[in-house]
Design a protein around this motif. Structure first.
Motif, PDB file in Angstrom:
ATOM      1  N   GLU A 110       3.050 -10.673  -3.204  1.00  0.00           N
ATOM      2  CA  GLU A 110       2.072 -10.503  -2.005  1.00  0.00           C
ATOM      3  C   GLU A 110       1.615 -11.839  -1.375  1.00  0.00           C
ATOM      4  O   GLU A 110       1.889 -11.987  -0.461  1.00  0.00           O
ATOM      5  CB  GLU A 110       0.708  -9.774  -2.624  1.00  0.00           C
ATOM      6  CG  GLU A 110       0.924  -8.566  -3.081  1.00  0.00           C
ATOM      7  CD  GLU A 110       1.055  -7.326  -2.192  1.00  0.00           C
ATOM      8  OE1 GLU A 110       1.266  -7.416  -1.112  1.00  0.00           O
ATOM      9  OE2 GLU A 110       0.751  -6.092  -2.704  1.00  0.00           O
ATOM     10  N   GLU A 140      -0.666  -9.639   3.757  1.00  0.00           N
ATOM     11  CA  GLU A 140      -0.405  -9.772   2.619  1.00  0.00           C
ATOM     12  C   GLU A 140      -1.150 -10.846   1.782  1.00  0.00           C
ATOM     13  O   GLU A 140      -1.516 -10.465   0.578  1.00  0.00           O
ATOM     14  CB  GLU A 140       1.204 -10.565   2.655  1.00  0.00           C
ATOM     15  CG  GLU A 140       2.100  -9.748   3.322  1.00  0.00           C
ATOM     16  CD  GLU A 140       2.441  -8.400   2.860  1.00  0.00           C
ATOM     17  OE1 GLU A 140       1.711  -7.993   1.772  1.00  0.00           O
ATOM     18  OE2 GLU A 140       3.204  -7.588   3.289  1.00  0.00           O
ATOM     19  N   HIS A 143      -3.798  -8.436   0.660  1.00  0.00           N
ATOM     20  CA  HIS A 143      -3.483  -7.636  -0.697  1.00  0.00           C
ATOM     21  C   HIS A 143      -3.446  -8.271  -1.937  1.00  0.00           C
ATOM     22  O   HIS A 143      -4.010  -8.006  -2.904  1.00  0.00           O
ATOM     23  CB  HIS A 143      -1.973  -6.987  -0.469  1.00  0.00           C
ATOM     24  CG  HIS A 143      -1.773  -6.187   0.654  1.00  0.00           C
ATOM     25  ND1 HIS A 143      -0.541  -5.863   1.088  1.00  0.00           N
ATOM     26  CD2 HIS A 143      -2.620  -5.526   1.463  1.00  0.00           C
ATOM     27  CE1 HIS A 143      -0.603  -4.874   2.289  1.00  0.00           C
ATOM     28  NE2 HIS A 143      -1.927  -4.689   2.306  1.00  0.00           N
ATOM     29  N   GLU A 235       0.815  -0.961   4.891  1.00  0.00           N
ATOM     30  CA  GLU A 235       2.087  -0.484   4.476  1.00  0.00           C
ATOM     31  C   GLU A 235       2.840   0.248   5.658  1.00  0.00           C
ATOM     32  O   GLU A 235       4.077  -0.343   5.903  1.00  0.00           O
ATOM     33  CB  GLU A 235       2.220   0.134   3.179  1.00  0.00           C
ATOM     34  CG  GLU A 235       2.735  -0.497   1.990  1.00  0.00           C
ATOM     35  CD  GLU A 235       2.914  -1.932   1.928  1.00  0.00           C
ATOM     36  OE1 GLU A 235       3.774  -2.452   2.249  1.00  0.00           O
ATOM     37  OE2 GLU A 235       1.605  -2.421   1.559  1.00  0.00           O
TER      38      GLU A 235
HETATM   39 FE    FE Z   1       1.670  -6.514   0.534  1.00  0.00          FE
END
Ligand code: FE
Ligand code: ZN
Length: 521
Positions: A110, A140, A143, A235
């Motif tokens: 990530e 990201e 995440h 996502e």
């Molecule tokens: Fe991700």
């Protein structure tokens, strides 16, 4: 009295266009080619950047608002999970090893995605692509952070998590995901999007997220489930970017088609090889199973992916070159990978075990063509040895594939009793590969892959010892020195689950006896 002026109401798409189009500009005192030096050298021809359809349709303002709200909900759950000792609610302590694998091998990706999208987001001369990459870059980073926070509660109680970032840069199996992303990040911007947004996020992501998140739900891990939900809406935006960038390249110029096809061939295969650890996790590491790797492959790859490539045929794109071999591999790869981890468990900061009888039966049922004939007898033999107090650990180092960096554990397509092995030469040196596809990827860009940081080679070259270690000293134990370099707890982070600290602690916390699980006492 003022005359009322009827304001024309814009539709959603027009309103979005009015807010976002025409905000970029052509440079004047420097040529555009100098400002955007990377978006042409790959050979991709773009004639009209305005044809780029923004996949996210979000203004920055709305983005922050949505994400902020999701954060608030997620952190409320993470906090409640900690206060209620949620870590005790999971099915059994073996499950935690799936989380270790995730934290070691997926969470760092990530962060790499964050860096990669930030980089390519600077490189496109089309503003739409730049903005999409910028938002994904921020997603990201989020995440990486939310996964780390969600799993931090487990790190307080279980081994195998405390040095995840350190391991990512050193430990043998983690160089598989690491090299995947470094390959993508060191490619050009269009290849990066084909690799990460299309091949990984669009074609393969369901095979990663669905097993981990529904695995978490089935095994009582509410904190990971909530993180999963929080990432889910991101996502779907990422998948949209994946398909948009592919269609955009293909529609802009027919000369782009063969370049894109070559990238799809390469990145499908690299992504498929990377997913081997997910296959293993799904079939072996979840005490309560969701579906087998084979079933997931049939649903998400064969049927969904199959339809996608039919759809792309109108642009002249065909199925990735490794497609048929990947489909054949569904009977085997999870078993072959678990076998490797079981054998090399001294050097892996997670636990392995032989599945219980009911679990072996589940595998027999799910893999009628391969499990009883090839893999069950081996596992039963391992168990027999373990019960005799002779749990086997390999102390040698395996040969690695120079491209995917996975040990040579895979078998020939259609011949599961023969290890698949290829070799090639470049400038007089010999290189080893696990398959035709990994060899083919190497041959496209040998200058790139001769630089691979292969963990086993690095150990043999003496680069994986702490400063001051002296391999010429009497009684020098290379394995112990490598584990010291990994900063892995010998006997706590590694080895079999049976008899592990994790197993004993968890049983004590839940007031259970470890002997109930069949351990000889
Ligand atoms: Fe991700
Ligand atoms: Zn390979």
């Amino acid at each position: 009295m003022d005359t009322r002026v009827a304001k024309k109401k814009l539709g959603l798409k027009d309103r979005y266009a009015a807010m976002t189009r025409g905000l970029a500009w052509e440079t004047t005192y420097q040529p555009m080619d100098k400002v955007f030096p990377y978006d042409q050298y790959e050979g991709i021809r773009i004639h009209d950047w305005d044809r780029w359809e923004d996949p996210f349709r979000l203004t920055m303002d709305a983005y922050w608002k949505y994400q902020g709200e999701k954060e608030k909900k997620l952190y409320a759950v993470i906090e409640a999970f900690a206060q209620n000792n949620g870590q005790l609610g999971v099915t059994d302590a073996r499950y935690i090893n799936a989380l270790k694998l995730f934290l070691q091998g997926v969470t760092p990706l990530e962060y790499c995605a964050h860096r990669g999208f930030a980089h390519v987001g600077r490189q496109f001369r089309g503003a739409g692509a730049r903005v999409a990459c910028q938002m994904q870059s921020i997603d990201e980073l989020r995440h990486y952070q939310t996964e780390t926070h969600a799993l931090s509660q487990y790190n307080k109680y279980f081994n195998g998590m405390h040095r995840a970032n350190h391991w990512y840069d050193r430990v043998w199996y983690l160089s598989v995901p690491k090299s995947f992303f470094e390959d993508a990040m060191s490619a050009g911007p269009f290849e990066f999007l084909t690799a990460v947004s299309f091949s990984f996020e669009y074609v393969l992501t369901n095979l990663l997220f669905v097993p981990f998140m529904s695995g978490a739900a089935h095994n009582g891990d509410m904190s990971t489930v909530t993180f999963g939900f929080s990432a889910q809406s991101d996502e779907s935006r990422h998948m949209t970017l994946g398909i948009e960038c592919i269609k955009f390249m293909l529609e802009q110029d027919p000369a782009n088609v063969p370049i894109v096809q070559r990238w799809i061939d390469k990145w499908f295969w690299r992504g498929y090889r990377l997913l081997t650890i997910v296959a293993m996790m799904q079939d072996y590491m979840l005490p309560k199973r969701v579906m087998s790797w084979k079933e997931a492959w049939e649903m998400y790859a064969e049927s969904n992916g199959g339809a996608l490539f039919k759809d792309l045929a109108r642009y002249g794109i065909r199925e990735p070159a490794g497609w048929a071999d990947a489909c054949e591999g569904k009977h085997h790869i999870s078993h072959q990978a678990w076998n490797a981890f079981y054998n090399y468990n001294v050097a892996a900061p997670l636990h392995t075990w032989v599945p219980q009888d009911s679990e072996l039966d589940w595998l027999s049922e799910k893999y009628p063509e391969s499990f009883d004939a090839l893999y069950r007898p081996r596992l039963e033999y391992f168990r027999e040895r373990q019960q005799q107090g002779e749990r086997f650990y390999s102390k040698t180092l395996p040969m690695l594939c120079n491209t995917c960096q996975i040990p040579m554990v895979f078998t020939e397509p259609g011949r599961p009793d023969e290890i698949s092995y290829r070799e090639g030469r470049y400038l007089g040196d010999v290189y080893h590969f696990c398959s035709d596809h990994c060899k083919g990827i190497f041959e496209q860009e040998p200058e790139k892959y001769v630089q691979s940081w292969l963990p086993v080679h690095q150990i043999y070259q003496g680069n994986c010892f702490k400063p001051g270690a002296d391999p010429t000293a009497e009684g020098f134990d290379p394995l112990a020195e490598v584990l010291a370099y990994y900063e892995m707890g010998e006997g706590t982070d590694n080895l079999d689950f049976e008899g592990s600290q994790d197993q004993k602690n968890f049983a004590a916390w839940r007031g259970e006896s470890t002997t109930a699980k069949g351990e000889a006492s």
